[in-house]
Design a protein around this motif. Structure first.
Motif, PDB file in Angstrom:
ATOM      1  N   ARG A  67       0.828  -1.207   0.000  1.00 41.34           N
ATOM      2  CA  ARG A  67       0.000   0.000   0.000  1.00 41.34           C
ATOM      3  C   ARG A  67       0.863   1.257   0.000  1.00 41.34           C
ATOM      4  N   GLU A  68       1.859   1.299   0.874  1.00 36.90           N
ATOM      5  CA  GLU A  68       2.711   2.484   0.964  1.00 36.90           C
ATOM      6  C   GLU A  68       3.517   2.693  -0.311  1.00 36.90           C
ATOM      7  N   LEU A  69       4.015   1.604  -0.894  1.00 35.18           N
ATOM      8  CA  LEU A  69       4.757   1.735  -2.142  1.00 35.18           C
ATOM      9  C   LEU A  69       3.873   2.326  -3.234  1.00 35.18           C
ATOM     10  N   LEU A  70       2.652   1.844  -3.348  1.00 30.50           N
ATOM     11  CA  LEU A  70       1.734   2.370  -4.355  1.00 30.50           C
ATOM     12  C   LEU A  70       1.401   3.839  -4.084  1.00 30.50           C
ATOM     13  N   GLU A  71       1.062   4.155  -2.828  1.00 25.09           N
ATOM     14  CA  GLU A  71       0.685   5.534  -2.487  1.00 25.09           C
ATOM     15  C   GLU A  71       1.825   6.521  -2.743  1.00 25.09           C
ATOM     16  N   GLU A  72       3.038   6.154  -2.347  1.00 32.69           N
ATOM     17  CA  GLU A  72       4.145   7.100  -2.394  1.00 32.69           C
ATOM     18  C   GLU A  72       4.854   7.159  -3.734  1.00 32.69           C
ATOM     19  N   THR A  73       4.808   6.047  -4.503  1.00 32.95           N
ATOM     20  CA  THR A  73       5.613   5.991  -5.729  1.00 32.95           C
ATOM     21  C   THR A  73       4.833   5.673  -6.995  1.00 32.95           C
ATOM     22  N   GLY A  74       3.597   5.195  -6.867  1.00 35.75           N
ATOM     23  CA  GLY A  74       2.828   4.778  -8.037  1.00 35.75           C
ATOM     24  C   GLY A  74       3.159   3.377  -8.511  1.00 35.75           C
ATOM     25  N   LEU A  75       4.054   2.664  -7.819  1.00 33.84           N
ATOM     26  CA  LEU A  75       4.430   1.306  -8.225  1.00 33.84           C
ATOM     27  C   LEU A  75       3.546   0.286  -7.515  1.00 33.84           C
ATOM     28  N   LEU A  76       3.064  -0.674  -8.272  1.00 36.42           N
ATOM     29  CA  LEU A  76       2.201  -1.728  -7.746  1.00 36.42           C
ATOM     30  C   LEU A  76       3.007  -3.018  -7.649  1.00 36.42           C
ATOM     31  N   VAL A  77       3.016  -3.602  -6.449  1.00 37.84           N
ATOM     32  CA  VAL A  77       3.748  -4.831  -6.224  1.00 37.84           C
ATOM     33  C   VAL A  77       2.803  -5.867  -5.619  1.00 37.84           C
ATOM     34  N   ALA A  78       2.946  -7.105  -6.039  1.00 32.51           N
ATOM     35  CA  ALA A  78       2.174  -8.190  -5.432  1.00 32.51           C
ATOM     36  C   ALA A  78       2.794  -8.507  -4.074  1.00 32.51           C
ATOM     37  N   GLU A  79       1.941  -8.714  -3.083  1.00 28.33           N
ATOM     38  CA  GLU A  79       2.443  -8.987  -1.737  1.00 28.33           C
ATOM     39  C   GLU A  79       3.363 -10.196  -1.718  1.00 28.33           C
ATOM     40  N   ASP A  80       3.080 -11.208  -2.507  1.00 27.17           N
ATOM     41  CA  ASP A  80       3.914 -12.407  -2.547  1.00 27.17           C
ATOM     42  C   ASP A  80       5.300 -12.139  -3.140  1.00 27.17           C
ATOM     43  N   ASP A  81       5.471 -11.024  -3.844  1.00 31.00           N
ATOM     44  CA  ASP A  81       6.766 -10.667  -4.425  1.00 31.00           C
ATOM     45  C   ASP A  81       7.639  -9.873  -3.452  1.00 31.00           C
ATOM     46  N   LEU A  82       7.132  -9.580  -2.276  1.00 31.72           N
ATOM     47  CA  LEU A  82       7.905  -8.850  -1.265  1.00 31.72           C
ATOM     48  C   LEU A  82       8.654  -9.850  -0.396  1.00 31.72           C
ATOM     49  N   VAL A  83       9.965  -9.691  -0.321  1.00 33.31           N
ATOM     50  CA  VAL A  83      10.817 -10.615   0.422  1.00 33.31           C
ATOM     51  C   VAL A  83      11.316  -9.932   1.700  1.00 33.31           C
ATOM     52  N   ALA A 113      11.715  -5.538  -2.967  1.00 30.54           N
ATOM     53  CA  ALA A 113      10.827  -5.693  -4.124  1.00 30.54           C
ATOM     54  C   ALA A 113      11.679  -5.623  -5.381  1.00 30.54           C
ATOM     55  N   ARG A 114      11.598  -6.652  -6.196  1.00 32.60           N
ATOM     56  CA  ARG A 114      12.331  -6.683  -7.462  1.00 32.60           C
ATOM     57  C   ARG A 114      11.401  -6.762  -8.671  1.00 32.60           C
ATOM     58  N   ARG A 115      10.097  -6.964  -8.413  1.00 36.28           N
ATOM     59  CA  ARG A 115       9.100  -7.027  -9.502  1.00 36.28           C
ATOM     60  C   ARG A 115       7.959  -6.090  -9.154  1.00 36.28           C
ATOM     61  N   TRP A 116       7.539  -5.292 -10.110  1.00 31.37           N
ATOM     62  CA  TRP A 116       6.434  -4.366  -9.913  1.00 31.37           C
ATOM     63  C   TRP A 116       5.931  -3.913 -11.280  1.00 31.37           C
ATOM     64  N   THR A 117       4.800  -3.237 -11.255  1.00 32.95           N
ATOM     65  CA  THR A 117       4.266  -2.599 -12.452  1.00 32.95           C
ATOM     66  C   THR A 117       3.972  -1.144 -12.098  1.00 32.95           C
ATOM     67  N   GLY A 118       3.670  -0.354 -13.113  1.00 29.14           N
ATOM     68  CA  GLY A 118       3.322   1.040 -12.890  1.00 29.14           C
ATOM     69  C   GLY A 118       4.449   1.979 -13.272  1.00 29.14           C
ATOM     70  N   GLU A 119       4.126   3.256 -13.174  1.00 32.52           N
ATOM     71  CA  GLU A 119       5.075   4.317 -13.514  1.00 32.52           C
ATOM     72  C   GLU A 119       5.380   5.111 -12.265  1.00 32.52           C
ATOM     73  N   LEU A 120       6.633   5.489 -12.090  1.00 39.07           N
ATOM     74  CA  LEU A 120       7.014   6.297 -10.935  1.00 39.07           C
ATOM     75  C   LEU A 120       6.242   7.611 -10.929  1.00 39.07           C
ATOM     76  N   THR A 121       5.504   7.815  -9.850  1.00 41.83           N
ATOM     77  CA  THR A 121       4.725   9.040  -9.658  1.00 41.83           C
ATOM     78  C   THR A 121       4.801   9.403  -8.186  1.00 41.83           C
ATOM     79  N   ALA A 122       5.441  10.508  -7.875  1.00 48.91           N
ATOM     80  CA  ALA A 122       5.610  10.934  -6.485  1.00 48.91           C
ATOM     81  C   ALA A 122       4.300  11.441  -5.908  1.00 48.91           C
ATOM     82  N   ASP A 123       3.956  10.962  -4.708  1.00 48.68           N
ATOM     83  CA  ASP A 123       2.801  11.476  -3.977  1.00 48.68           C
ATOM     84  C   ASP A 123       3.124  12.910  -3.553  1.00 48.68           C
ATOM     85  N   PRO A 124       2.407  13.915  -4.062  1.00 46.63           N
ATOM     86  CA  PRO A 124       2.769  15.306  -3.780  1.00 46.63           C
ATOM     87  C   PRO A 124       2.643  15.699  -2.303  1.00 46.63           C
ATOM     88  N   ASP A 125       1.855  14.958  -1.517  1.00 45.32           N
ATOM     89  CA  ASP A 125       1.723  15.272  -0.095  1.00 45.32           C
ATOM     90  C   ASP A 125       2.928  14.821   0.718  1.00 45.32           C
TER      91      ASP A 125
END
Length: 163
Positions: A67-83, A113-125
């Motif tokens: 959740r935090e990775l998506l909110e802060e960076t725009g990158l989506l990662v599957a929980e199972d891909d987090l080591v 995290a070594r696998r993800w999708t999405g484009e880097l987008t900084a959370d402006p807040d």
């Protein structure tokens, strides 16, 4: 309204003010194919750090990290891909005081995290800028430096690290 408003932590702060709270959370070390690490420059401190954040009710360490990775960076990662590779919980290393005076002693599970999708987008807040680096940037948040040391020890030994 910022992302913080309405969160579990925000609700608690309405009751207890800025006093010290213990907070579980997660930090995400994102590594690209060139072995570069993703850092973000915090709006709060101006320092470079890893994507990270506090848990919400009903969540897990992995769901918090995703959740935090998506909110802060725009990158989506599957929980199972987090080591998971380390935990950071020592008070002298991971007690944070925010510009508004709020104090948190954070207990973080550190994940790679070594696998993800999405484009880097900084959370402006929360984030001034995002970038992958071959070497850590100079203005590094002190707990982030410790997480990088834990990651090096993990990579060298293959053993989960705790501090």
């Amino acid at each position: 309204m910022t992302a913080y408003e309405g969160s579990y932590l925000w609700d608690i702060r309405q009751q207890v003010g800025s006093r010290l709270l213990l907070m579980p959370g997660a930090q995400v070390l994102v590594v690209d194919d060139a072995e570069r690490v993703l850092f973000q420059r915090s709006r709060d401190s101006g320092l470079w750090e890893l994507p990270a954040g506090a848990a919400e009710p009903g969540g897990s360490f992995r769901s918090t990290a995703a959740r935090e990775l998506l909110e802060e960076t725009g990158l989506l990662v599957a929980e199972d891909d987090l080591v998971p590779f380390a935990s950071l919980s020592e008070a002298d290393l991971h007690t944070l005081t925010y510009p508004n005076g709020d104090v948190l002693h954070c207990f973080a599970l550190c994940v790679e995290a070594r696998r993800w999708t999405g484009e880097l987008t900084a959370d402006p807040d929360e984030v001034l800028e995002l970038a992958f680096f071959d070497e850590p940037p100079r203005d590094l948040h002190p707990p982030t430096r410790v997480v990088l040391e834990l990651y090096e020890a993990y990579r060298a030994s293959g053993l989960f690290q705790a501090r």
